[in-house]
Write a protein that holds these residues in place. Structure first.
Motif, mmCIF file in Angstrom:
data_model
loop_
_atom_site.group_PDB
_atom_site.id
_atom_site.type_symbol
_atom_site.label_atom_id
_atom_site.label_comp_id
_atom_site.label_asym_id
_atom_site.label_seq_id
_atom_site.Cartn_x
_atom_site.Cartn_y
_atom_site.Cartn_z
ATOM 1 N N GLU B 73 39.404 46.128 46.556
ATOM 2 C CA GLU B 73 38.668 47.373 46.835
ATOM 3 C C GLU B 73 39.060 48.446 45.830
ATOM 4 O OE1 GLU B 73 37.931 48.493 51.131
ATOM 5 O OE2 GLU B 73 39.480 46.969 51.391
ATOM 6 N N GLY B 74 40.357 48.530 45.538
ATOM 7 C CA GLY B 74 40.819 49.512 44.551
ATOM 8 C C GLY B 74 40.197 49.246 43.181
ATOM 9 N N ILE B 75 40.144 47.977 42.800
ATOM 10 C CA ILE B 75 39.585 47.617 41.486
ATOM 11 C C ILE B 75 38.109 48.031 41.423
ATOM 12 C CG2 ILE B 75 39.008 45.692 39.953
ATOM 13 C CD1 ILE B 75 41.473 44.202 41.211
ATOM 14 N N LEU B 77 36.550 50.290 43.270
ATOM 15 C CA LEU B 77 36.367 51.748 43.322
ATOM 16 C C LEU B 77 36.746 52.387 41.986
ATOM 17 C CD1 LEU B 77 37.762 52.423 46.896
ATOM 18 C CD2 LEU B 77 35.372 52.496 46.167
ATOM 19 N N ALA B 78 37.728 51.784 41.310
ATOM 20 C CA ALA B 78 38.152 52.320 40.012
ATOM 21 C C ALA B 78 37.058 52.130 38.979
ATOM 22 C CB ALA B 78 39.431 51.626 39.552
ATOM 23 N N ASN B 79 36.451 50.971 39.007
ATOM 24 C CA ASN B 79 35.428 50.665 38.008
ATOM 25 C C ASN B 79 34.293 49.880 38.669
ATOM 26 O OD1 ASN B 79 33.842 49.878 35.910
ATOM 27 N ND2 ASN B 79 35.488 48.945 34.702
ATOM 28 N N PRO B 80 33.315 50.578 39.226
ATOM 29 C CA PRO B 80 32.251 49.910 39.983
ATOM 30 C C PRO B 80 31.388 48.968 39.158
ATOM 31 C CG PRO B 80 32.339 52.248 40.523
ATOM 32 C CD PRO B 80 33.230 52.046 39.342
ATOM 33 N N ARG B 81 31.535 48.996 37.824
ATOM 34 C CA ARG B 81 30.759 48.040 37.013
ATOM 35 C C ARG B 81 31.321 46.628 37.120
ATOM 36 N NH1 ARG B 81 31.339 52.350 33.983
ATOM 37 N NH2 ARG B 81 33.102 51.453 32.864
ATOM 38 N N LEU B 82 32.556 46.486 37.537
ATOM 39 C CA LEU B 82 33.174 45.158 37.612
ATOM 40 C C LEU B 82 32.610 44.382 38.804
ATOM 41 C CD1 LEU B 82 36.895 46.150 36.874
ATOM 42 C CD2 LEU B 82 35.267 45.081 35.286
ATOM 43 N N PHE B 257 31.354 56.394 44.788
ATOM 44 C CA PHE B 257 32.470 56.665 43.859
ATOM 45 C C PHE B 257 32.114 56.228 42.442
ATOM 46 C CE2 PHE B 257 34.269 56.325 48.042
ATOM 47 C CZ PHE B 257 35.193 57.349 48.082
ATOM 48 N N ARG B 258 30.837 56.343 42.095
ATOM 49 C CA ARG B 258 30.394 55.897 40.782
ATOM 50 C C ARG B 258 30.906 56.790 39.677
ATOM 51 N NH1 ARG B 258 26.192 52.169 42.022
ATOM 52 N NH2 ARG B 258 27.615 50.541 42.653
#
Ligand code: TPP
Ligand code: MG
Lengths: 550, 277
Positions: B73-75, B77-82, B257-258
């Protein structure tokens, strides 16, 4: 006046907190340095709560035995605080509910007549205080208007009534200093992290760190921060580590209980070399303890928590300015060395309100991330002289970024190979050696008081201001380490050079800093310990130190 | 993504081999369909299942027992393109870290969770898990368990998952379709993957006999999905539906969170200080 202390108390739910902040802002306008101590029980309504607002001509961060004005919204303010009165303390009280000598004003009926809610008693009380302090009405009104955004007219009308009903006892005069922002240690810490480049704050509420979460959530939009409140502290730390893996700087905040839940994640951060900043706000334990009071009981826990052996940074600021600067340092160095950093606060620093001079903000260490060059195969755990491997993040072509909680090869895949196990353990610990060099280059130990004195009082966190003020009249130097892991021993030894006696002052029952110093080879002669959750007054501590000095 | 350098450490006949092979095909096909491999992140818990990330040369986050979902979830939220795909075990995620699964479903965060449900703790030598049948004898329950299994799909439907399916490692074609569908689903997708542990709980015969392909119900209907999910309770001898139970679209948590929204913080902080005077 050189200094002034105002006590305001009532029941939880009476708005004491807001009222004390307004008193602080009021005195701040006259150029005084401000310190506010808040004392409140762990409940929402009922119970006794009070604040002490102190104004002085020098920087302060502690309160004294007695107050000059005592504002009583309930009887407890008199019955429980007899020791806070001196012969000239002015008591202003709501004569509808409190029996006392001094200046009685029927606040409850005043508010009722005006048709306001009961909580507005404190606005009327503030009006009375303005008069007691000899402030011109216009000056008070301007400050009140700027701060009372809801029901302003009714509030002002009630303050006016309180003002008219009171008498002048003091004469506050403007100091030769412009007013400075006043903020809590937590607010300063939150801003320090933000200024240093924080991308996300993840937390589960727990006193005394919750107000960081509240503050950053409130300002998330302006600061362009991602603020998240997940299901538990375990989720908190894991999410933060997910952020770090993706190349975004995250911090988390909690107290001892929540930190217990984070320790597996902490150890993971050590193994996987994922940077994270953990704010650990201390309160008395064990277990749930006293949620809204202060302690310094997690030093050794912070130092040794988490399985396995890995390096960590622990900083312990002693007021708002230090919270701002050292939280920035923690974030920068966590990333530079790819390891966990802990900001150890205590309730008194976290929720104490201080002046903050933005002009005195110190320059942070350069942000010098070792980023991967992009050529060859990317190795997340590449062996280097310093132990720090070049960083790269997932999402770009030409690299595969693998992190691992198991022991791993340079490319991040699992290993149980014997020589590799040793090599990787040494690589990780080498970062700690680089870190200590960096720390010794910063001002990681402060010395106050008589720098040549033969007696040193060593303290940390919120002990700083208390010790500095308590030793003003004594032949003592005060030594305060701001970094507790790795311990800046070179600076500490220098700070203690020429002393015959070392006295440790801390808020715990087992002298944790003393134990740590002993491990570093520093001999401690005496300890002064408190562990009742409440800060000592300057006078109480002064007496104990004076008795101990040889 | 097949480097073949790392020796594969599963027992011969383990259901995980099929999962690994299917995953390779899925990632290759997705690449051809416009999901670049560098934007894929694999997260894993701890257990036999998790070793899969060592065997794929793809970005990976080898987490802690039970905690992979929270990290994922953290990953995200950090980078929604992933594209974040999480491999977890039944002990791992239906036991140790169940709360993260429930909350990720509740948030409808865009993740794909593949639960290697072998109904045992394989790595720690065959103890019972939340989906082992009543009376299962393992080394921690030599007399047999005294607790009924959990139906994880029922729980996750209630929690708010927007894509739910059951796969079986012996039905690789179907598994491939389910995996692709789940990965492309915009929201929280979970596949309960019956992955046979040949050493501690060999259910091949049982699954081969009772398994059937789920067809013909309305995937968007909560109650229809629920009744299909409840057909087998991981304990009885009922038929075992294989396929997609449920798929709907709802706003995802990460969509709030984009972007990185980099901003010069200095003037913002200065303004905040001014307000604090
Ligand atoms: C906090 C914690 N508790 C226990 C373990 C030990 N452990 C490792 S794997 C595992 C169970 C694995 O079972 P499952 O998740 O079903 O994975 P499988 O091996 O079956 O794929 C346990 C208990 C651990 N690594 N961490
Ligand atoms: Mg299992």
């Amino acid at each position: 006046m050189e200094s002034l202390s105002v006590f305001i108390g009532g029941r939880a739910g009476d708005g004491i907190d807001q009222a004390s902040l307004l008193i602080g802002k009021l005195l701040n306008q006259f150029g005084y340095y401000i310190y506010i101590y808040r004392d409140y029980p762990s409940l929402i309504r009922g119970g006794h709560t009070f604040s002490i607002v102190r104004a002085a001509q020098a920087r302060i961060g502690a309160h004294r035995q007695t107050v000059d004005v005592l504002l009583a919204l309930n009887q407890d303010c008199l019955d429980k605080h007899k020791d806070k009165r001196h012969s000239r303390t002015i008591v202003v009280y709501d004569s509808d509910v409190v029996k006392s000598d001094g200046l009685g004003i029927p606040l409850t009926s005043m508010v009722k007549e005006a048709g306001g809610p009961e909580i507005m008693r404190n606005t009327a009380m503030l009006g009375a205080l303005a008069k007691v302090l000899g402030l011109p009405w216009e000056k008070f009104e301007a400050i009140a208007r700027a701060n009372l955004k809801k029901e302003t007219e009714l509030n002002i009308a009630l303050a006016r009534k309180g003002y008219s009903a009171a008498d002048i006892f003091y004469k506050i005069e403007a100091q030769n200093k412009p007013p400075l922002p006043i903020l809590t240690g937590n607010e300063a810490l939150a801003l320090g992290l933000s200024a240093a480049g924080l991308d996300a704050y993840v937390a589960y509420p727990m006193t005394p760190s919750s107000t960081i979460l509240h503050f950053l959530a409130e300002h998330a939009d302006e600061l362009k921060l991602k603020v998240i409140h997940p299901e538990s502290e375990i989720a908190v730390i894991m999410m933060a580590l997910g952020f770090a893996y993706a190349g975004r700087r995250a911090a988390v905040g909690t107290s001892g209980g929540g930190f217990c839940l984070m320790t597996e994640g902490l150890s993971f951060a050590g193994m996987a070399e994922l940077p994270v900043v953990i704010v650990l706000g201390q309160r008395p334990g064990p277990s749930t303890g006293l949620p809204t009071y202060s302690s310094q009981t997690e030093l050794l826990f912070a130092l040794w928590s988490g399985q396995g052996e890995f390096s960590r940074l622990i900083v312990a600021p002693g007021d708002a300015e230090e919270a701002y600067y050292w939280s920035g340092v923690a974030l920068r160095l966590a990333w530079k060395y790819q390891l966990p950093a802990i900001i150890l606060t205590d309730k008194n620093v976290a929720e104490g309100t201080y002046n903050f001079d933005p002009k005195e903000i110190k320059q942070l260490p350069e942000e010098s991330l070792d980023l991967w060059s992009g050529s060859g195969e990317y190795l997340r755990y590449q062996e280097t002289a310093s132990g720090v491997s070049p960083l790269a993040f997932p999402g770009e072509p030409g690299r595969v970024v693998k992190i691992n909680s198991y022991e791993h090869e340079e490319n991040g895949t699992t290993t149980e190979d014997r020589p590799l196990t040793k090599k990787m353990q040494e690589k990780r610990l080498r970062k700690g050696i680089a870190l200590i060099k960096e720390i010794e280059g910063l001002e990681a130990v402060k010395v106050y008081g008589r720098k040549e004195a033969k007696t040193a009082v060593v303290c940390w966190g919120s002990g700083k201001h208390l010790c500095v003020e308590a030793t003003e009249k004594l032949d003592v130097r005060v030594v305060m380490p701001l970094v507790l892991s790795p311990l800046p021993l070179v600076q500490l030894r220098r700070a203690l050079e020429g002393t015959h006696q070392i006295i440790i002052v801390e808020d715990n029952a087992t002298a944790q800093l003393a134990q740590l110093l002993k491990l570093g080879g520093i001999k401690v002669d005496a300890v002064i310990l408190t562990y009742d959750g409440r800060p000592e007054t300057v006078e109480q501590l002064e007496e104990k130190i004076a008795r101990g000095v040889r | 993504m097949n480097e073949g350098q790392t020796p594969i450490l599963w027992c011969p006949g383990c259901g995980n081999f099929a999962v690994l092979n299917v995953m390779r095909e899925v990632l290759t096909e997705l690449q051809a369909e416009g999901v670049p491999l560098e934007q894929v992140v694999l997260a894993a818990g701890i257990g036999q299942h998790a070793k899969i990330v060592d065997y794929l040369k793809v970005n990976s986050f080898y987490a802690l027992h039970g905690r992979a979902v929270a990290a994922a979830e953290g990953i995200k939220l950090a980078n929604p393109r992933l594209k974040v795909i999480v491999f977890v075990g039944d002990g791992d995620s239906y036991g140790e870290g169940l709360e993260h699964l429930i909350f990720a479903a509740k948030r409808n965060i865009d993740l794909t969770v593949v639960v290697h449900n072998n109904r045992v703790y394989a790595l720690t030598t065959g103890q019972y898990t939340p989906t082992s049948p009543l009376g299962y004898k393992g080394r921690s329950t030599p007399e047999g368990t005294h607790e009924h299994p959990l139906n994880p799909l029922e729980l996750l439907l209630a929690a708010g998952a927007t894509y739910l399916a059951r796969g079986y490692n012996a039905k690789t074609e179907q598994l491939k379709l389910l995996l692709k569908e789940a990965i492309l689903h915009p929201g929280f997708a979970l596949i309960d993957l019956l992955q046979v542990c040949v050493t501690f709980y060999n259910q091949y015969d049982h699954y081969n006999q009772r398994g059937y392909e789920l067809t013909g119900h309305n995937h968007a209907d909560y109650n229809e999905a629920l009744s299909k999910i409840k057909e087998w309770d991981y304990n009885s001898d009922a038929r075992i539906a294989l396929g997609k139970f449920y798929q709907v679209e709802r706003p995802t948590f990460d969509s709030f969170f984009r972007g990185d929204n980099k901003v010069d913080r200095e003037p913002v902080i200065k303004k905040l200080f001014e307000r604090m005077v």
